[in-house]
Design an enzyme around this catalytic site. Structure first.
Site, PDB file in Angstrom:
ATOM      1  N   ARG A 126     -12.860   0.362   2.851  1.00 28.29           N
ATOM      2  CA  ARG A 126     -12.172   1.117   3.909  1.00 28.29           C
ATOM      3  C   ARG A 126     -13.138   2.123   4.524  1.00 28.29           C
ATOM      4  NH1 ARG A 126      -7.292   4.289   1.558  1.00 28.29           N
ATOM      5  NH2 ARG A 126      -6.645   2.134   1.152  1.00 28.29           N
ATOM      6  N   HIS A 142     -11.903   3.544  -1.893  1.00 32.52           N
ATOM      7  CA  HIS A 142     -12.077   2.366  -1.047  1.00 32.52           C
ATOM      8  C   HIS A 142     -13.341   2.473  -0.197  1.00 32.52           C
ATOM      9  CE1 HIS A 142      -8.311   0.080  -1.614  1.00 32.52           C
ATOM     10  NE2 HIS A 142      -7.742   1.254  -1.829  1.00 32.52           N
ATOM     11  N   ASP A 155      -6.968  -3.185  -3.352  1.00 29.15           N
ATOM     12  CA  ASP A 155      -5.510  -3.187  -3.493  1.00 29.15           C
ATOM     13  C   ASP A 155      -5.050  -4.642  -3.450  1.00 29.15           C
ATOM     14  OD1 ASP A 155      -5.485  -0.420  -3.423  1.00 29.15           O
ATOM     15  OD2 ASP A 155      -5.107  -0.326  -1.270  1.00 29.15           O
ATOM     16  N   GLU A 172      -0.308   3.754  -8.459  1.00 25.47           N
ATOM     17  CA  GLU A 172      -0.245   2.584  -7.587  1.00 25.47           C
ATOM     18  C   GLU A 172      -0.587   1.329  -8.395  1.00 25.47           C
ATOM     19  OE1 GLU A 172      -3.068   3.529  -4.535  1.00 25.47           O
ATOM     20  OE2 GLU A 172      -1.726   4.928  -3.504  1.00 25.47           O
ATOM     21  N   HIS A 180      -3.658  -0.871  -7.190  1.00 28.87           N
ATOM     22  CA  HIS A 180      -4.936  -0.215  -6.885  1.00 28.87           C
ATOM     23  C   HIS A 180      -5.870  -0.233  -8.092  1.00 28.87           C
ATOM     24  CE1 HIS A 180      -7.152   3.315  -4.893  1.00 28.87           C
ATOM     25  NE2 HIS A 180      -7.665   3.270  -6.119  1.00 28.87           N
TER      26      HIS A 180
END
Length: 232
Positions: free
Chosen positions: A101, A146, A153, A211, A214
């Site tokens: 990301r 990320h 994910d 999460e 994740h």
């Protein structure tokens, strides 16, 4: 005067050449050293890259996601390949929601979280929490693993039917239901969560307690570097 003119001319030519080289590199889909397109390493990997689309907690495509490409560090991709191989023996595989990301995307998340008037996606993604508390609850942060390239994910999918298994909550649901150890899920949902956790940990990934989807490679190659190249 002539010498000065030629120096200026050469400078302009050089700058144009550099600009063209940069544009050519951006358009060629080349990656920084140490990064790979995950599907080139894991051919049967499936993706549903939410931040390239409007189907995410902001409700629009996210900055830096210019193509629906799944990018990881080489080390993370190789480790994920082993997880995929384990699941393929059972007729399943991995489906990735997000991988590398860009930092600019994280910056957009932070800016969005600070705007408490924008709640159009609240019912779907954070129905039980006030938007102003997303920072306090650590669902949104100024830095993300990320952006280091070794966090992913994901969930589990049937290779035969494409059916996504039910793990008790949707991806990116900011809620206690998404916590790894949340108790109020069915026995089947709990067992699937554990199956995913165990195989990811087996091949070197660390889970995120809030999460279930994740995971970060424990021995990530760039633990202190946050990249910002766009996804092309």
């Amino acid at each position: 005067m002539k010498i000065s003119y030629f120096i200026k001319l050469l400078t302009v030519i050089l700058l144009v050449s550099i600009s063209n080289q940069v544009k050519a590199q951006e358009n060629s889909g080349t990656l920084p050293k140490g990064f790979v397109y995950a599907k080139e390493v894991i051919p049967k990997l499936r993706t549903d890259l939410r931040y390239y689309s409007e189907n995410n907690f902001i409700g629009k495509p996210i900055d830096g996601y210019n193509k629906p490409k799944c990018i990881l560090t080489k080390e993370a991709a190789q480790a994920l390949k082993k997880v995929q191989q384990d699941f393929e023996k059972l007729g399943f595989g991995l489906l990735v929601f997000d991988a590398y990301r860009p930092q600019r995307a994280v910056n957009q998340f932070v800016k969005w979280a600070q705007d408490t008037t924008d709640t159009k996606m609240k019912n779907q993604y954070y129905p039980n929490i006030d938007k102003k508390d997303l920072f306090k609850e650590e669902y949104i942060a100024a830095k993300s693993g990320h952006s280091r390239g070794s966090t992913v994910d994901l969930t589990i999918v049937s290779l035969k039917t494409g059916h996504i298994l039910d793990l008790g909550s949707d991806f990116d649901l900011f809620d206690k239901k998404s916590h790894v150890n949340f108790k109020n899920v069915t026995k089947n949902q709990r067992s699937i969560r554990l199956m995913l956790q165990r195989r990811m940990v087996k091949h070197g990934f660390k889970p995120h307690e809030k999460e279930w989807w994740h995971f970060t490679l424990a021995k990530e190659p760039y633990p202190d570097t946050y990249f910002d190249f766009s996804i092309e």
